[in-house]
Motif scaffolding. Structure first.
Motif, PDB file in Angstrom:
ATOM      1  N   LYS A 128       0.786  -1.132   0.015  1.00  0.00           N
ATOM      2  CA  LYS A 128       0.137   0.041  -0.075  1.00  0.00           C
ATOM      3  C   LYS A 128       0.792   1.237   0.040  1.00  0.00           C
ATOM      4  CE  LYS A 128      -3.763  -2.364   2.579  1.00  0.00           C
ATOM      5  NZ  LYS A 128      -4.513  -2.376   3.513  1.00  0.00           N
ATOM      6  N   ALA A 129       0.436   2.356  -0.819  1.00  0.00           N
ATOM      7  CA  ALA A 129       1.230   3.511  -0.821  1.00  0.00           C
ATOM      8  C   ALA A 129       0.992   4.349   0.666  1.00  0.00           C
ATOM      9  CB  ALA A 129       0.579   4.455  -1.871  1.00  0.00           C
ATOM     10  N   LYS A 130       2.061   4.682   0.942  1.00  0.00           N
ATOM     11  CA  LYS A 130       2.156   5.521   2.458  1.00  0.00           C
ATOM     12  C   LYS A 130       2.457   6.751   2.261  1.00  0.00           C
ATOM     13  CE  LYS A 130       3.837   1.338   4.788  1.00  0.00           C
ATOM     14  NZ  LYS A 130       5.032   0.828   5.606  1.00  0.00           N
ATOM     15  N   LYS A 131       1.805   7.717   3.045  1.00  0.00           N
ATOM     16  CA  LYS A 131       1.924   8.991   3.057  1.00  0.00           C
ATOM     17  C   LYS A 131       2.657   9.466   4.115  1.00  0.00           C
ATOM     18  CE  LYS A 131       0.740  13.335   2.016  1.00  0.00           C
ATOM     19  NZ  LYS A 131       1.165  13.816   0.927  1.00  0.00           N
ATOM     20  N   ILE A 132       3.841  10.096   3.698  1.00  0.00           N
ATOM     21  CA  ILE A 132       5.080  10.644   4.632  1.00  0.00           C
ATOM     22  C   ILE A 132       4.921  11.991   5.021  1.00  0.00           C
ATOM     23  CG2 ILE A 132       7.495  10.729   5.078  1.00  0.00           C
ATOM     24  CD1 ILE A 132       7.979   8.338   3.031  1.00  0.00           C
ATOM     25  N   LYS A 133       4.677  12.034   6.379  1.00  0.00           N
ATOM     26  CA  LYS A 133       4.435  13.601   6.786  1.00  0.00           C
ATOM     27  C   LYS A 133       5.900  14.296   6.960  1.00  0.00           C
ATOM     28  CE  LYS A 133       2.284  15.962  10.407  1.00  0.00           C
ATOM     29  NZ  LYS A 133       1.189  16.154  11.573  1.00  0.00           N
ATOM     30  N   VAL A 134       5.816  15.594   6.366  1.00  0.00           N
ATOM     31  CA  VAL A 134       7.035  16.237   6.444  1.00  0.00           C
ATOM     32  C   VAL A 134       6.970  17.341   7.370  1.00  0.00           C
ATOM     33  CG1 VAL A 134       8.400  17.913   5.026  1.00  0.00           C
ATOM     34  CG2 VAL A 134       7.274  15.885   3.904  1.00  0.00           C
ATOM     35  N   LYS A 135       7.995  17.318   8.292  1.00  0.00           N
ATOM     36  CA  LYS A 135       8.077  18.416   9.594  1.00  0.00           C
ATOM     37  C   LYS A 135       9.149  19.263   9.168  1.00  0.00           C
ATOM     38  CE  LYS A 135       6.817  14.841  12.957  1.00  0.00           C
ATOM     39  NZ  LYS A 135       7.302  14.303  14.328  1.00  0.00           N
ATOM     40  N   ALA A 136       8.749  20.448   9.623  1.00  0.00           N
ATOM     41  CA  ALA A 136       9.581  21.499   9.613  1.00  0.00           C
ATOM     42  C   ALA A 136      11.060  21.283  10.506  1.00  0.00           C
ATOM     43  CB  ALA A 136       9.035  22.939   9.825  1.00  0.00           C
ATOM     44  N   ALA A 137      12.240  21.680  10.327  1.00  0.00           N
ATOM     45  CA  ALA A 137      13.040  21.594  11.108  1.00  0.00           C
ATOM     46  C   ALA A 137      13.480  22.849  12.160  1.00  0.00           C
ATOM     47  CB  ALA A 137      14.695  21.246  10.418  1.00  0.00           C
TER      48      ALA A 137
END
Length: 137
Positions: A128-137
């Motif tokens: 299954k395709a997974k959504k990767i959450k991007v966080k600010a550094a």
């Protein structure tokens, strides 16, 4: 009148070709088993002809996506007899298959009966395709 060629319907056994020039420790000849591959919605089935094989003579391994089949067949001569002539070439069998990630490698099943090996290779659940959450550094 043209002369007809007499072609045999027999398919000769194919011997294993040593690609890496490794030596065998058994003196028997080694053949590639003829194999049919079938696919259903849920699995892939390999059917290999290995005359003389039983569950104790077949060794199947899976390492790094390579499924290897080895069968060690002992030709028996009845007690009290000497072989004078033989049309059947006895020997071992060896064949390998590269499996894709589409196979559930933890649930492979093998059954041997009357010289036929059946390998049931169940298909894996689709990734299954997974959504990767991007966080600010």
């Amino acid at each position: 009148m043209a002369k007809k060629e007499n072609k045999s319907l027999e398919i000769p056994k194919q011997e294993v070709i040593k690609k890496d020039e490794m030596e065998r420790i058994r003196s028997h000849r080694c053949f590639v088993p003829k194999t049919d591959i079938y696919e259903t919605e849920d699995e892939i089935i390999l059917m290999a002809d290995i005359p003389g094989a039983n569950q104790d003579s077949v060794d199947i391994t899976l390492e790094k996506n390579i499924l290897s089949i080895n069968a060690f067949i002992e030709t028996e001569i009845p007690a009290g007899y000497d072989r004078v002539y033989a049309e059947y070439n006895g020997g071992d069998f060896q064949r390998s298959f590269r499996l894709s990630d589409e196979i559930n490698q933890n649930n492979i099943k093998a059954v041997v009966s009357n010289g036929e090996l059946r390998l049931h290779l169940p298909k894996a659940e689709p990734a299954k395709a997974k959504k990767i959450k991007v966080k600010a550094a």
